[in-house]
Design a protein around this motif. Structure first.
Motif, PDB file in Angstrom:
ATOM      1  N   UNK A 161       9.253  22.350  -2.556  1.00  0.00           N
ATOM      2  CA  UNK A 161       8.819  23.110  -3.729  1.00  0.00           C
ATOM      3  C   UNK A 161       9.877  24.139  -4.117  1.00  0.00           C
ATOM      4  N   UNK A 162      10.421  24.837  -3.137  1.00  0.00           N
ATOM      5  CA  UNK A 162      11.448  25.841  -3.418  1.00  0.00           C
ATOM      6  C   UNK A 162      12.694  25.240  -4.051  1.00  0.00           C
ATOM      7  N   UNK A 163      13.103  24.084  -3.537  1.00  0.00           N
ATOM      8  CA  UNK A 163      14.277  23.411  -4.110  1.00  0.00           C
ATOM      9  C   UNK A 163      14.002  23.013  -5.549  1.00  0.00           C
ATOM     10  N   UNK A 164      12.848  22.417  -5.796  1.00  0.00           N
ATOM     11  CA  UNK A 164      12.518  21.994  -7.158  1.00  0.00           C
ATOM     12  C   UNK A 164      12.457  23.196  -8.098  1.00  0.00           C
ATOM     13  N   UNK A 165      11.823  24.269  -7.654  1.00  0.00           N
ATOM     14  CA  UNK A 165      11.690  25.457  -8.502  1.00  0.00           C
ATOM     15  C   UNK A 165      13.037  26.099  -8.806  1.00  0.00           C
ATOM     16  N   UNK A 166      14.053  25.816  -7.998  1.00  0.00           N
ATOM     17  CA  UNK A 166      15.369  26.420  -8.221  1.00  0.00           C
ATOM     18  C   UNK A 166      16.161  25.728  -9.334  1.00  0.00           C
ATOM     19  N   UNK A 167      15.756  24.531  -9.715  1.00  0.00           N
ATOM     20  CA  UNK A 167      16.460  23.805 -10.773  1.00  0.00           C
ATOM     21  C   UNK A 167      16.051  24.353 -12.138  1.00  0.00           C
ATOM     22  N   UNK A 168      17.008  24.410 -13.076  1.00  0.00           N
ATOM     23  CA  UNK A 168      16.665  24.861 -14.421  1.00  0.00           C
ATOM     24  C   UNK A 168      16.373  23.695 -15.362  1.00  0.00           C
ATOM     25  N   UNK A 169      16.444  22.475 -14.841  1.00  0.00           N
ATOM     26  CA  UNK A 169      16.117  21.255 -15.582  1.00  0.00           C
ATOM     27  C   UNK A 169      15.305  20.364 -14.655  1.00  0.00           C
ATOM     28  N   UNK A 170      14.642  19.357 -15.199  1.00  0.00           N
ATOM     29  CA  UNK A 170      13.920  18.432 -14.325  1.00  0.00           C
ATOM     30  C   UNK A 170      14.866  17.822 -13.284  1.00  0.00           C
ATOM     31  N   UNK A 171      14.358  17.658 -12.072  1.00  0.00           N
ATOM     32  CA  UNK A 171      15.166  17.151 -10.970  1.00  0.00           C
ATOM     33  C   UNK A 171      14.550  15.873 -10.405  1.00  0.00           C
ATOM     34  N   UNK A 172      15.426  14.955 -10.008  1.00  0.00           N
ATOM     35  CA  UNK A 172      14.958  13.723  -9.373  1.00  0.00           C
ATOM     36  C   UNK A 172      14.670  13.992  -7.899  1.00  0.00           C
ATOM     37  N   UNK A 173      13.990  13.060  -7.266  1.00  0.00           N
ATOM     38  CA  UNK A 173      13.729  13.183  -5.822  1.00  0.00           C
ATOM     39  C   UNK A 173      15.045  13.228  -5.057  1.00  0.00           C
ATOM     40  N   UNK A 174      16.051  12.519  -5.552  1.00  0.00           N
ATOM     41  CA  UNK A 174      17.360  12.522  -4.893  1.00  0.00           C
ATOM     42  C   UNK A 174      18.036  13.880  -5.019  1.00  0.00           C
ATOM     43  N   UNK A 175      17.922  14.509  -6.200  1.00  0.00           N
ATOM     44  CA  UNK A 175      18.467  15.860  -6.387  1.00  0.00           C
ATOM     45  C   UNK A 175      17.796  16.835  -5.423  1.00  0.00           C
ATOM     46  N   UNK A 176      16.486  16.714  -5.318  1.00  0.00           N
ATOM     47  CA  UNK A 176      15.724  17.619  -4.456  1.00  0.00           C
ATOM     48  C   UNK A 176      16.069  17.367  -2.990  1.00  0.00           C
ATOM     49  N   UNK A 177      16.166  16.092  -2.595  1.00  0.00           N
ATOM     50  CA  UNK A 177      16.518  15.756  -1.208  1.00  0.00           C
ATOM     51  C   UNK A 177      17.883  16.319  -0.851  1.00  0.00           C
ATOM     52  N   UNK A 178      18.820  16.242  -1.786  1.00  0.00           N
ATOM     53  CA  UNK A 178      20.165  16.781  -1.535  1.00  0.00           C
ATOM     54  C   UNK A 178      20.121  18.296  -1.360  1.00  0.00           C
ATOM     55  N   UNK A 179      19.356  18.961  -2.208  1.00  0.00           N
ATOM     56  CA  UNK A 179      19.242  20.423  -2.121  1.00  0.00           C
ATOM     57  C   UNK A 179      18.551  20.844  -0.823  1.00  0.00           C
ATOM     58  N   UNK A 180      17.473  20.164  -0.454  1.00  0.00           N
ATOM     59  CA  UNK A 180      16.769  20.483   0.793  1.00  0.00           C
ATOM     60  C   UNK A 180      17.678  20.194   1.988  1.00  0.00           C
ATOM     61  N   UNK A 181      18.438  19.112   1.932  1.00  0.00           N
ATOM     62  CA  UNK A 181      19.364  18.775   3.017  1.00  0.00           C
ATOM     63  C   UNK A 181      20.377  19.887   3.230  1.00  0.00           C
ATOM     64  N   UNK A 182      20.911  20.435   2.147  1.00  0.00           N
ATOM     65  CA  UNK A 182      21.871  21.554   2.250  1.00  0.00           C
ATOM     66  C   UNK A 182      21.208  22.767   2.885  1.00  0.00           C
ATOM     67  N   UNK A 183      20.015  23.089   2.421  1.00  0.00           N
ATOM     68  CA  UNK A 183      19.296  24.262   2.914  1.00  0.00           C
ATOM     69  C   UNK A 183      18.890  24.111   4.376  1.00  0.00           C
ATOM     70  N   UNK A 184      18.403  22.907   4.729  1.00  0.00           N
ATOM     71  CA  UNK A 184      17.919  22.660   6.083  1.00  0.00           C
ATOM     72  C   UNK A 184      19.049  22.376   7.075  1.00  0.00           C
ATOM     73  N   UNK A 185      20.229  22.010   6.565  1.00  0.00           N
ATOM     74  CA  UNK A 185      21.341  21.671   7.445  1.00  0.00           C
ATOM     75  C   UNK A 185      21.170  20.325   8.131  1.00  0.00           C
ATOM     76  N   UNK A 186      20.326  19.494   7.555  1.00  0.00           N
ATOM     77  CA  UNK A 186      20.115  18.144   8.082  1.00  0.00           C
ATOM     78  C   UNK A 186      19.748  17.238   6.920  1.00  0.00           C
ATOM     79  N   UNK A 187      19.971  15.945   7.094  1.00  0.00           N
ATOM     80  CA  UNK A 187      19.692  14.997   6.020  1.00  0.00           C
ATOM     81  C   UNK A 187      18.187  14.811   5.853  1.00  0.00           C
ATOM     82  N   UNK A 188      17.731  14.933   4.613  1.00  0.00           N
ATOM     83  CA  UNK A 188      16.335  14.694   4.267  1.00  0.00           C
ATOM     84  C   UNK A 188      16.314  13.494   3.333  1.00  0.00           C
TER      85      UNK A 188
END
Length: 155
Positions: free
Chosen positions: A38-65
């Motif tokens: 949810x936090x990753x999605x809310x950080x985008x200023x445009x609609x985001x795909x699941x892949x965009x969100x997975x990439x952002x969460x992966x960066x934040x979590x330090x592991x591949x999601x």
């Protein structure tokens, strides 16, 4: 004359708290992964795909999601009104007022991808009424208008 919603739209931590409260009131748990998605999605200023969100969460979590994990969470979020899906873009936006149940209209810019969310109960009720009059049971009407936003139109 539009019958638009007017209410406070939380942002940042307040939006996350509103989303958590809405999810928990639906009988679901607010897990660390769900909070991250949810936090990753809310950080985008445009609609985001699941892949965009997975990439952002992966960066934040330090592991591949995996995007599949994100898709499952997004499906839950759509079903509990935390997230809206922009069907034509196969992308998602955080619902700025998750505790308010209503249909929405998206204005999608074909040039820059910016998506504006409108609330107009008169119009969306008319769509539901027309569907019902045809013997159809509307579950989740999706209204999207494609075109150019004011910024792109003025360039």
């Amino acid at each position: 004359m539009s019958n638009a919603h007017h209410h406070h739209e939380p942002q940042g931590a307040d939006l996350a708290h509103a989303a958590q409260a809405t999810l928990e009131s639906a009988g679901e748990q607010w897990t660390a992964m769900r909070a991250s998605v949810f936090g990753a999605l809310a950080s985008f200023d445009k609609p985001a795909s699941a892949y965009d969100i997975a990439e952002e969460v992966s960066k934040t979590e330090g592991r591949r999601v995996a995007a599949n994990s994100v898709y499952r969470i997004l499906d839950l979020f759509v079903g509990t009104n935390l997230v809206r899906k922009v069907e034509s873009a196969n992308a998602y936006v955080a619902n700025a007022h998750p505790g308010c149940l209503h249909d929405c209209i998206f204005l999608v810019c074909d040039t820059c991808g910016q998506t504006t969310h409108l609330d107009d109960d008169r119009l969306t009720s008319g769509v539901r009424d027309a569907a019902s009059a045809s013997g159809f049971v509307p579950v989740r009407p999706v209204i999207e208008v494609r075109g150019r936003c004011a910024d792109c139109d003025s360039n």
